[in-house]
Design an enzyme around this catalytic site. Structure first.
Site, mmCIF file in Angstrom:
data_model
loop_
_atom_site.group_PDB
_atom_site.id
_atom_site.type_symbol
_atom_site.label_atom_id
_atom_site.label_comp_id
_atom_site.label_asym_id
_atom_site.label_seq_id
_atom_site.Cartn_x
_atom_site.Cartn_y
_atom_site.Cartn_z
ATOM 1 N N CYS A 1 0.815 -1.226 0.000
ATOM 2 C CA CYS A 1 0.000 0.000 0.000
ATOM 3 C C CYS A 1 0.843 1.268 0.000
ATOM 4 O O CYS A 1 0.303 2.362 -0.144
ATOM 5 C CB CYS A 1 -0.954 -0.007 1.187
ATOM 6 S SG CYS A 1 -2.101 -1.369 1.078
ATOM 7 N N HIS B 1 -9.371 3.350 -1.201
ATOM 8 C CA HIS B 1 -7.956 2.979 -1.126
ATOM 9 C C HIS B 1 -7.564 2.059 -2.287
ATOM 10 O O HIS B 1 -7.511 0.849 -2.135
ATOM 11 C CB HIS B 1 -7.707 2.303 0.232
ATOM 12 C CG HIS B 1 -6.330 1.757 0.409
ATOM 13 N ND1 HIS B 1 -5.201 2.379 -0.096
ATOM 14 C CD2 HIS B 1 -5.882 0.635 1.035
ATOM 15 C CE1 HIS B 1 -4.133 1.655 0.209
ATOM 16 N NE2 HIS B 1 -4.526 0.586 0.881
ATOM 17 N N CYS C 1 0.687 2.747 6.230
ATOM 18 C CA CYS C 1 1.027 1.375 6.636
ATOM 19 C C CYS C 1 0.908 0.492 5.401
ATOM 20 O O CYS C 1 0.171 0.810 4.474
ATOM 21 C CB CYS C 1 0.094 0.884 7.737
ATOM 22 S SG CYS C 1 -1.637 0.884 7.245
HETATM 23 C C1 LIG Z 1 -14.407 -4.935 4.901
HETATM 24 C C2 LIG Z 1 -14.776 -5.533 3.551
HETATM 25 C C3 LIG Z 1 -14.581 -7.065 3.577
HETATM 26 C C4 LIG Z 1 -16.238 -5.194 3.291
HETATM 27 O O1 LIG Z 1 -16.561 -5.648 2.019
HETATM 28 P P1 LIG Z 1 -18.090 -5.660 1.528
HETATM 29 O O2 LIG Z 1 -18.898 -6.553 2.396
HETATM 30 O O3 LIG Z 1 -18.051 -5.921 0.071
HETATM 31 O O4 LIG Z 1 -18.480 -4.143 1.811
HETATM 32 P P2 LIG Z 1 -19.742 -3.353 1.399
HETATM 33 O O5 LIG Z 1 -19.328 -2.024 0.950
HETATM 34 O O6 LIG Z 1 -20.630 -4.167 0.481
HETATM 35 O O7 LIG Z 1 -20.471 -3.144 2.786
HETATM 36 C C5 LIG Z 1 -21.215 -4.187 3.415
HETATM 37 C C6 LIG Z 1 -22.510 -3.598 3.901
HETATM 38 O O8 LIG Z 1 -22.207 -2.619 4.883
HETATM 39 C C7 LIG Z 1 -22.824 -1.388 4.539
HETATM 40 N N1 LIG Z 1 -21.961 -0.297 4.960
HETATM 41 C C8 LIG Z 1 -20.630 -0.188 4.756
HETATM 42 N N2 LIG Z 1 -20.187 0.947 5.307
HETATM 43 C C9 LIG Z 1 -21.249 1.562 5.851
HETATM 44 C C10 LIG Z 1 -21.425 2.774 6.545
HETATM 45 N N3 LIG Z 1 -20.391 3.598 6.783
HETATM 46 N N4 LIG Z 1 -22.655 3.101 6.970
HETATM 47 C C11 LIG Z 1 -23.705 2.287 6.734
HETATM 48 N N5 LIG Z 1 -23.601 1.118 6.069
HETATM 49 C C12 LIG Z 1 -22.392 0.775 5.630
HETATM 50 C C13 LIG Z 1 -22.975 -1.457 3.027
HETATM 51 O O9 LIG Z 1 -23.995 -0.607 2.570
HETATM 52 C C14 LIG Z 1 -23.315 -2.896 2.805
HETATM 53 O O10 LIG Z 1 -24.685 -3.073 3.085
HETATM 54 P P3 LIG Z 1 -25.568 -4.115 2.212
HETATM 55 O O11 LIG Z 1 -24.947 -5.445 2.469
HETATM 56 O O12 LIG Z 1 -26.916 -3.933 2.782
HETATM 57 O O13 LIG Z 1 -25.401 -3.657 0.806
HETATM 58 C C15 LIG Z 1 -13.900 -4.955 2.395
HETATM 59 O O14 LIG Z 1 -14.202 -3.591 2.210
HETATM 60 C C16 LIG Z 1 -12.440 -5.098 2.699
HETATM 61 O O15 LIG Z 1 -11.886 -6.176 2.523
HETATM 62 N N6 LIG Z 1 -11.788 -4.032 3.151
HETATM 63 C C17 LIG Z 1 -10.440 -4.053 3.599
HETATM 64 C C18 LIG Z 1 -9.554 -3.901 2.445
HETATM 65 C C19 LIG Z 1 -8.136 -4.086 2.876
HETATM 66 O O16 LIG Z 1 -7.761 -5.034 3.523
HETATM 67 N N7 LIG Z 1 -7.324 -3.150 2.472
HETATM 68 C C20 LIG Z 1 -5.960 -3.180 2.762
HETATM 69 C C21 LIG Z 1 -5.707 -2.186 3.775
HETATM 70 S S1 LIG Z 1 -4.032 -1.620 3.680
#
Ligand SMILES: CC(C)(COP(=O)(O)OP(=O)(O)OC[C@H]1O[C@@H](n2cnc3c(N)ncnc32)[C@H](O)[C@@H]1OP(=O)(O)O)[C@@H](O)C(=O)NCCC(=O)NCCS
Length: 432
Positions: free
Chosen positions: A95, A388, A418
């Site tokens: 990243c 990101h 990070c």
């Molecule tokens: C966390 C993670 C698994 C979530 O993936 P996802 O399930 O596809 O995420 P979504 O955006 O579909 O969100 C899931 C649900 O939460 C809801 N949601 C997410 N953020 C929200 C918020 N701030 N407020 C309200 N609802 C929210 C979405 O609307 C969705 O609802 P639905 O299922 O009714 O559609 C994914 O974003 C991820 O892997 N992130 C980390 C990435 C990472 O590791 N990066 C490296 C870092 S260096």
């Protein structure tokens, strides 16, 4: 003014642009990382009215490379605005890949090898390569080498249903198997970061990003992207910023990485994202000779690493004191701080780490870096809300940091990122 080199050559940050960031699988899904990179490199050249012939090189970062075009930098550099003689190299540091591109470019400028370099990164997490299993790969290679119809039919007959099961890249540490999310979860537990605090921090990210987009400060950094195949639709803003969310909605989300006892949710994590960023760097003399007024200068930077099996995302806590020390500054001197928000838990753990004597000693210092002033931190949100695209984030953060530092009349800025592998990056910038 100090520079990190020994020959007095200073690296000026002249301009920065990024594409809008889009949640993976949405508006930008039909654009490759190369196309996203080209769009923002073209924009940074045009906005700064730079002649392509003045560019010496392009350095670009990406995390998930395209297997048929692994040197993304070269593909990005082959745009009509740049002469074909502009050389280009790609870098990868998870990243912090755009950061690596920026510091590699800056080092070349400090050395006197280059004067004008475009550095940045791109990622299309909508287009990650889907791999075949080992057995399927072996059979496909054998098929391509088969000399007779009989041999070919024999190989085809040997295919089994399990051969067709694809392998998708996981966001997990190859060395430990632990995913980023699991690491953030573990860190939240070790450092006692409650769910409520994580949700509040994520909500703050959305609110501040919305303000920055609405009042034009963030919007000014974006290059709208026209979307293939029809090019009738364009994306002009980040589509992950949730204006309608509140703490109750966020509290209702189920933990993702430890369903039973966890606190890390889709709401307090950065989303998988598509996008690109590009920063125009020049030697101070060249910038002045070409008539530019630099936004800021790179005063120092540092990278650090720790055991990925420990607290994977604590690298910034080890890199920041070194960068500050190299800059000859203390945290109190810093007017603005931009911290990459992989997860709210990680930012809050990093903040705790920076205030801790134990982490300071691990970094080789007697005194902690200090308490981060939240009023100076990620003042227009961060990766949780904005998104990101792994390889692009460093360029976004640096651009926002120097633009906002200028608006506020501040002098020093600190950024931290990070990265997978237990790595961390920190950079100190200075306004003239
Ligand atoms: C966390 C993670 C698994 C979530 O993936 P996802 O399930 O596809 O995420 P979504 O955006 O579909 O969100 C899931 C649900 O939460 C809801 N949601 C997410 N953020 C929200 C918020 N701030 N407020 C309200 N609802 C929210 C979405 O609307 C969705 O609802 P639905 O299922 O009714 O559609 C994914 O974003 C991820 O892997 N992130 C980390 C990435 C990472 O590791 N990066 C490296 C870092 S260096």
């Amino acid at each position: 003014m100090r520079s990190y080199g020994t020959n007095g050559r200073r690296v000026a940050i002249v301009a920065g642009v990024r594409t809008p960031f889009a949640r993976a699988g949405t508006v930008l899904k039909n654009l490759s990382a190369i196309e996203l990179g080209r769009a923002c490199v073209a924009e940074v050249i045009q906005r700064s009215e730079l002649a392509g012939k003045d560019v010496d090189a392009l350095v670009f970062g990406t995390v998930v490379p395209n297997v048929v075009a692994p040197n993304i930098a070269r593909e990005v550099s082959l745009i009509p605005l740049l002469p074909k003689g502009v050389e280009a190299e790609s870098v990868s540091r998870a990243c912090a890949s755009a950061n690596q591109a920026i510091t590699d470019a800056a080092d070349q400028i400090v050395l006197g090898h280059r004067d004008v370099v475009i550095a940045g990164g791109a990622e299309s997490l909508s287009n990650v390569p889907i791999l075949h299993s080992r057995s399927m790969s072996d059979k496909l290679v054998a098929l391509s080498r088969a000399k007779s119809l009989g041999q070919r039919l024999g190989i085809i007959a040997s295919l089994r249903p399990r051969d067709f099961v694809p392998i998708t890249p996981a966001i997990a540490e190859p060395s430990t198997g632990e995913s980023m999310g699991q690491s953030a979860e573990k860190m939240a537990k070790i450092n006692h970061i409650p769910r409520e605090e994580q949700d509040q921090f994520a909500l703050r990210s959305h609110r501040l990003a919305a303000v920055g987009l609405d009042d034009g400060r963030l919007a000014a950094e974006l290059a709208p992207v026209w979307v293939p195949p029809s090019y009738e639709q364009s994306l002009g803003t980040d589509n992950g910023v949730r204006r309608d969310t509140d703490i109750a909605q966020m509290a209702a989300l189920k933990p993702v990485f430890d369903r039973r006892y966890g606190s890390v949710t889709a709401g307090n994590s950065s989303p998988l994202t598509d996008g690109a960023s590009a920063v125009l760097l020049m030697s101070d003399e060249k910038a002045k000779a070409l008539g530019y007024t630099p936004l800021a200068y790179i005063r120092s930077y540092a990278y650090a690493a720790l055991d990925p099996g420990e607290q994977l995302l604590m690298g910034p806590v080890l890199a920041a004191p070194v960068a500050l020390d190299r800059a000859g500054l203390a945290l109190a001197d810093i007017d603005l701080i931009e911290m990459h928000e992989a997860f709210a838990a990680q930012v809050l753990c990093n903040i705790k780490g920076l205030a801790s004597r134990e982490w300071a000693e691990r970094a080789g210092f007697a005194k902690p870096v200090g308490e981060v002033d939240r009023a100076r931190l990620n003042v227009m949100g961060g990766s949780i809300s904005i998104g990101h695209p792994f390889g692009a984030t460093g360029g976004r953060i640096l651009t926002t940091l120097v633009n906002e530092l200028k608006r506020r009349g501040g002098q020093f800025g600190l950024m931290t990122v990070c990265a997978a592998g237990g790595m961390g990056h920190a950079m100190v910038v200075e306004r003239a």
